[in-house]
Design an enzyme around this catalytic site. Structure first.
Site, PDB file in Angstrom:
ATOM      1  N   ARG A  74       0.825  -1.213   0.000  1.00  0.00           N
ATOM      2  CA  ARG A  74       0.000   0.000   0.000  1.00  0.00           C
ATOM      3  C   ARG A  74       0.859   1.262   0.000  1.00  0.00           C
ATOM      4  O   ARG A  74       0.465   2.280  -0.549  1.00  0.00           O
ATOM      5  CB  ARG A  74      -0.933  -0.040   1.219  1.00  0.00           C
ATOM      6  N   TYR A  75       1.996   1.211   0.672  1.00  0.00           N
ATOM      7  CA  TYR A  75       2.901   2.347   0.759  1.00  0.00           C
ATOM      8  C   TYR A  75       4.193   2.007   0.021  1.00  0.00           C
ATOM      9  O   TYR A  75       4.660   0.871   0.075  1.00  0.00           O
ATOM     10  CB  TYR A  75       3.233   2.656   2.224  1.00  0.00           C
ATOM     11  N   ARG A  78       7.218   0.317   2.139  1.00  0.00           N
ATOM     12  CA  ARG A  78       6.993  -0.829   3.015  1.00  0.00           C
ATOM     13  C   ARG A  78       5.850  -1.686   2.480  1.00  0.00           C
ATOM     14  O   ARG A  78       4.982  -1.214   1.743  1.00  0.00           O
ATOM     15  CB  ARG A  78       6.692  -0.392   4.446  1.00  0.00           C
ATOM     16  N   CYS A  87      -4.174 -17.851  14.208  1.00  0.00           N
ATOM     17  CA  CYS A  87      -3.787 -17.076  15.380  1.00  0.00           C
ATOM     18  C   CYS A  87      -3.970 -17.926  16.637  1.00  0.00           C
ATOM     19  O   CYS A  87      -4.784 -18.856  16.645  1.00  0.00           O
ATOM     20  CB  CYS A  87      -4.673 -15.831  15.517  1.00  0.00           C
ATOM     21  N   CYS A  91      -9.568 -12.455  17.845  1.00  0.00           N
ATOM     22  CA  CYS A  91     -10.197 -11.262  18.415  1.00  0.00           C
ATOM     23  C   CYS A  91     -11.547 -11.055  17.750  1.00  0.00           C
ATOM     24  O   CYS A  91     -11.665 -11.142  16.518  1.00  0.00           O
ATOM     25  CB  CYS A  91      -9.298 -10.051  18.205  1.00  0.00           C
ATOM     26  N   CYS A  94     -11.590  -8.353  14.872  1.00  0.00           N
ATOM     27  CA  CYS A  94     -10.496  -8.388  13.905  1.00  0.00           C
ATOM     28  C   CYS A  94     -10.945  -7.898  12.529  1.00  0.00           C
ATOM     29  O   CYS A  94     -11.966  -8.350  11.997  1.00  0.00           O
ATOM     30  CB  CYS A  94      -9.961  -9.816  13.789  1.00  0.00           C
ATOM     31  N   ARG A  96      -9.505  -8.587   9.815  1.00  0.00           N
ATOM     32  CA  ARG A  96      -9.297  -9.670   8.842  1.00  0.00           C
ATOM     33  C   ARG A  96     -10.089 -10.913   9.243  1.00  0.00           C
ATOM     34  O   ARG A  96      -9.729 -12.030   8.866  1.00  0.00           O
ATOM     35  CB  ARG A  96      -7.807 -10.010   8.733  1.00  0.00           C
ATOM     36  N   ASP A 257     -11.701  -0.644  12.867  1.00  0.00           N
ATOM     37  CA  ASP A 257     -12.062  -0.837  11.466  1.00  0.00           C
ATOM     38  C   ASP A 257     -13.468  -1.423  11.367  1.00  0.00           C
ATOM     39  O   ASP A 257     -13.923  -2.141  12.255  1.00  0.00           O
ATOM     40  CB  ASP A 257     -11.056  -1.777  10.790  1.00  0.00           C
ATOM     41  N   ASP A 294      -7.442   3.707   9.756  1.00  0.00           N
ATOM     42  CA  ASP A 294      -7.171   3.168   8.434  1.00  0.00           C
ATOM     43  C   ASP A 294      -8.373   3.494   7.559  1.00  0.00           C
ATOM     44  O   ASP A 294      -9.477   2.971   7.779  1.00  0.00           O
ATOM     45  CB  ASP A 294      -6.953   1.652   8.502  1.00  0.00           C
ATOM     46  N   LYS A 301      -3.437   5.324   6.396  1.00  0.00           N
ATOM     47  CA  LYS A 301      -3.776   5.795   7.740  1.00  0.00           C
ATOM     48  C   LYS A 301      -3.906   7.308   7.777  1.00  0.00           C
ATOM     49  O   LYS A 301      -3.142   8.024   7.119  1.00  0.00           O
ATOM     50  CB  LYS A 301      -2.706   5.355   8.746  1.00  0.00           C
TER      51      LYS A 301
END
Length: 330
Positions: A74-75, A78, A87, A91, A94, A96, A257, A294, A301
């Site tokens: 995206r950037y 990075r 995981c 959570c 989450c 995702r 999000d 985000d 961000k």
């Protein structure tokens, strides 16, 4: 006529989204508190079946910035490298949540990892690789070392950043072998701990953090602002102070999000700004994360903290720690 069996909403939640909690987190839950902040993060809730109109399966636009499987670019300087999609805990908020879990996108195959690394090597602007998923600390120490060494061998990759919940939720997994595997020649390693409540920073969690930091690997933290978990200045202050005391620098405080079935965790931006300002008034600069959103659709961000400077009558005004605007000539 026989009665229709009643549906079990929690079973429906578990059928749609992955559910898991580690013994370390289960042990922290207060069974007498129906609003326990640890339980709220990890135990399924019938409200997860309520999908708000503005919620998205890919709320921050990972897919639009995925040139090859496992990479999100995206950037310019990075990229993310999503090695695994499982995981130790799942959570309930989450972003995702529809991609992770045993039935999610899966661990990268050898060929897929080769293709991902070839893409990173082909992009000389990539200075930092962020290892995420899923939780990459579920990999064996051998695999961690192998991947870190392959990334460090790419001349323009100088920073390797591992994002994980493991030091808090499954601290015994942070073995000396894993810690040793993080450090490689040719690149600098950082570890970012995802944690949302000070009670997650148990004695064992602090010991796991110490093993990483004592090895020479600096640590940062990410926290999600969650209604019913940490949406008070007291909760945020306790967490940020606890992190700094454990030698972890608070990095980001994320606005939630808009993942499906998460609206019961959502605070308003105005409330988040208020909390960020209150935290600024009460705690050291070391304990200040950057409050960010985000932007949906993959637009990156945006800082959300209330501005500390404004222009008025040909001069500037700056806001002091009490929230009072002071005139500044310059």
């Amino acid at each position: 006529m026989s009665a229709q069996p009643k549906s079990d909403p929690l079973a429906e939640v578990a059928q749609r989204y992955s559910v898991a909690i580690t013994p370390a987190m289960e042990a922290l839950i207060d069974p007498t508190n129906p609003d326990d902040p640890i339980a709220a993060q990890f135990r399924p809730d019938a409200r997860e079946l309520e999908i708000a109109p503005d919620e998205l399966s890919d709320p921050i636009g990972d897919e639009a910035h995925t040139p090859v499987k496992g990479v999100v670019h995206r950037y310019a300087d990075r990229c993310l490298l999503k090695l695994v999609h499982v995981c130790p805990v799942y959570c309930r908020f989450c972003f995702r949540r529809e991609m992770v879990g045993p039935d999610g996108d899966g661990t990268l195959t050898g060929a897929e990892l080769d293709a991902a690394l070839a893409y990173i090597e082909s992009q000389p602007s990539i200075w930092e690789v962020i290892l995420t998923g899923g939780d990459p600390f579920l990999l064996s120490a051998r695999r961690v070392r192998e991947i870190a060494e392959r990334l460090a061998a790419i001349p323009h990759v100088k920073i390797i950043r591992w994002h994980t919940r493991v030091p808090a939720v499954d601290p015994l997994r942070v073995t000396p072998d894993l810690v040793e595997a993080l450090r490689v020649d040719g690149a600098t390693t950082y570890v970012v701990l995802h944690t949302n409540h000070v009670r997650e920073l148990t004695e064992q969690a602090r010991a796991a953090i110490a093993r990483i930091v004592d090895s020479g690997v600096p640590m940062l933290s990410q926290t999600v602002l969650l209604k019913g978990v940490n949406d008070s200045v007291e909760a945020l202050e306790a967490l940020m102070r606890g992190l700094v005391e454990a030698r972890v620098k608070p990095y980001y405080l994320h606005h939630l999000d808009k993942a499906p079935g998460t609206s019961h965790f959502r605070c308003s931006i105005a409330r988040g700004q208020e909390l960020a300002q209150e935290l600024h008034q009460r705690a050291s600069g070391l304990a200040q994360p950057t409050y960010v959103l985000d932007i949906p659709g993959g637009h990156g961000k945006a800082p959300l903290a209330s501005p500390g400077v404004r222009e008025r009558d040909g001069a500037y005004e700056v806001r002091d720690r009490e929230g009072v605007w002071r005139r500044y000539e310059g």
